[in-house]
Design a protein around this motif. Structure first.
Motif, PDB file in Angstrom:
ATOM      1  N   TYR A 172       0.972  -1.415  -0.170  1.00 22.73           N
ATOM      2  CA  TYR A 172       0.019  -0.005  -0.025  1.00 22.73           C
ATOM      3  C   TYR A 172       0.819   1.323   0.165  1.00 22.73           C
ATOM      4  O   TYR A 172       0.388   2.381   0.081  1.00 22.73           O
ATOM      5  CB  TYR A 172      -0.798   0.104   1.260  1.00 22.73           C
ATOM      6  CG  TYR A 172      -2.091  -1.170   1.135  1.00 22.73           C
ATOM      7  CD1 TYR A 172      -2.951  -1.148   0.166  1.00 22.73           C
ATOM      8  CD2 TYR A 172      -1.706  -2.296   1.864  1.00 22.73           C
ATOM      9  CE1 TYR A 172      -3.772  -2.075   0.013  1.00 22.73           C
ATOM     10  CE2 TYR A 172      -2.570  -3.387   1.957  1.00 22.73           C
ATOM     11  CZ  TYR A 172      -3.632  -3.252   0.980  1.00 22.73           C
ATOM     12  OH  TYR A 172      -4.376  -4.276   0.626  1.00 22.73           O
ATOM     13  N   ASN A 215       3.022   2.200  -2.300  1.00 27.69           N
ATOM     14  CA  ASN A 215       3.386   2.415  -3.762  1.00 27.69           C
ATOM     15  C   ASN A 215       2.751   3.615  -4.187  1.00 27.69           C
ATOM     16  O   ASN A 215       1.597   3.899  -4.448  1.00 27.69           O
ATOM     17  CB  ASN A 215       2.903   1.225  -4.561  1.00 27.69           C
ATOM     18  CG  ASN A 215       3.504   1.354  -5.899  1.00 27.69           C
ATOM     19  OD1 ASN A 215       4.187   2.444  -6.250  1.00 27.69           O
ATOM     20  ND2 ASN A 215       3.330   0.466  -6.864  1.00 27.69           N
ATOM     21  N   SER A 266       0.426   3.586  -9.974  1.00 24.48           N
ATOM     22  CA  SER A 266      -0.416   3.344  -8.842  1.00 24.48           C
ATOM     23  C   SER A 266      -1.220   4.597  -8.759  1.00 24.48           C
ATOM     24  O   SER A 266      -2.508   4.307  -8.339  1.00 24.48           O
ATOM     25  CB  SER A 266       0.519   3.124  -7.510  1.00 24.48           C
ATOM     26  OG  SER A 266      -0.212   3.032  -6.450  1.00 24.48           O
ATOM     27  N   ARG A 267      -0.979   5.527  -8.711  1.00 29.69           N
ATOM     28  CA  ARG A 267      -1.750   6.821  -8.637  1.00 29.69           C
ATOM     29  C   ARG A 267      -2.709   6.860 -10.052  1.00 29.69           C
ATOM     30  O   ARG A 267      -4.032   7.109  -9.499  1.00 29.69           O
ATOM     31  CB  ARG A 267      -1.005   8.027  -8.723  1.00 29.69           C
ATOM     32  CG  ARG A 267      -0.234   8.424  -7.524  1.00 29.69           C
ATOM     33  CD  ARG A 267       0.549   9.439  -7.569  1.00 29.69           C
ATOM     34  NE  ARG A 267       1.798   9.276  -8.135  1.00 29.69           N
ATOM     35  CZ  ARG A 267       2.542  10.426  -8.482  1.00 29.69           C
ATOM     36  NH1 ARG A 267       2.295  11.444  -8.517  1.00 29.69           N
ATOM     37  NH2 ARG A 267       3.771  10.016  -9.093  1.00 29.69           N
ATOM     38  N   HIS A 301      -3.966   4.213 -11.325  1.00 31.67           N
ATOM     39  CA  HIS A 301      -4.778   2.878 -11.166  1.00 31.67           C
ATOM     40  C   HIS A 301      -6.037   3.655 -10.106  1.00 31.67           C
ATOM     41  O   HIS A 301      -7.147   3.391 -10.128  1.00 31.67           O
ATOM     42  CB  HIS A 301      -4.282   1.801 -10.533  1.00 31.67           C
ATOM     43  CG  HIS A 301      -5.133   0.743  -9.864  1.00 31.67           C
ATOM     44  ND1 HIS A 301      -5.949  -0.054 -11.008  1.00 31.67           N
ATOM     45  CD2 HIS A 301      -5.321   0.413  -8.821  1.00 31.67           C
ATOM     46  CE1 HIS A 301      -6.590  -0.825 -10.023  1.00 31.67           C
ATOM     47  NE2 HIS A 301      -6.378  -0.576  -8.819  1.00 31.67           N
TER      48      HIS A 301
END
Length: 91
Positions: A61, A63, A68-69, A71
């Motif tokens: 968590y 990341n 990641s952002r 997503h």
């Protein structure tokens, strides 16, 4: 707070007895679990130490990469309710 941070890093102060250290680590683990959602609690069910728990949470968590952002943003945008949609059906 310094003691809790040490418990996460598994750095027992020399001045602390083993039983005090075990108690601190147990309290830190409980505190972390208290703040987790039910879904994440199920994922970490087998982890028993604060160090294991913290490493798992960091790995899964923490990341902050661009993918990641993106997503997370996509996931948030997909939650938007469409015009005319029933609120109870949306939730």
């Amino acid at each position: 707070m310094q003691g809790q941070a040490r418990a996460l890093l598994d750095e027992r102060p020399e001045s602390m007895r083993e039983d005090e250290w075990a108690d601190l680590c147990s309290r830190v683990c409980s505190e972390i679990r208290f703040h987790l959602s039910d879904e994440i609690q199920m994922q970490v069910l087998g982890l028993t130490t604060s160090q294991e728990l913290w490493k798992y949470l960091q790995k899964h968590y923490l990341n902050t990469s661009m993918s990641s952002r993106m997503h997370a943003k996509h996931k948030l945008c997909s939650c938007l309710m469409k015009d005319g949609e029933d609120l109870s059906a949306h939730v």
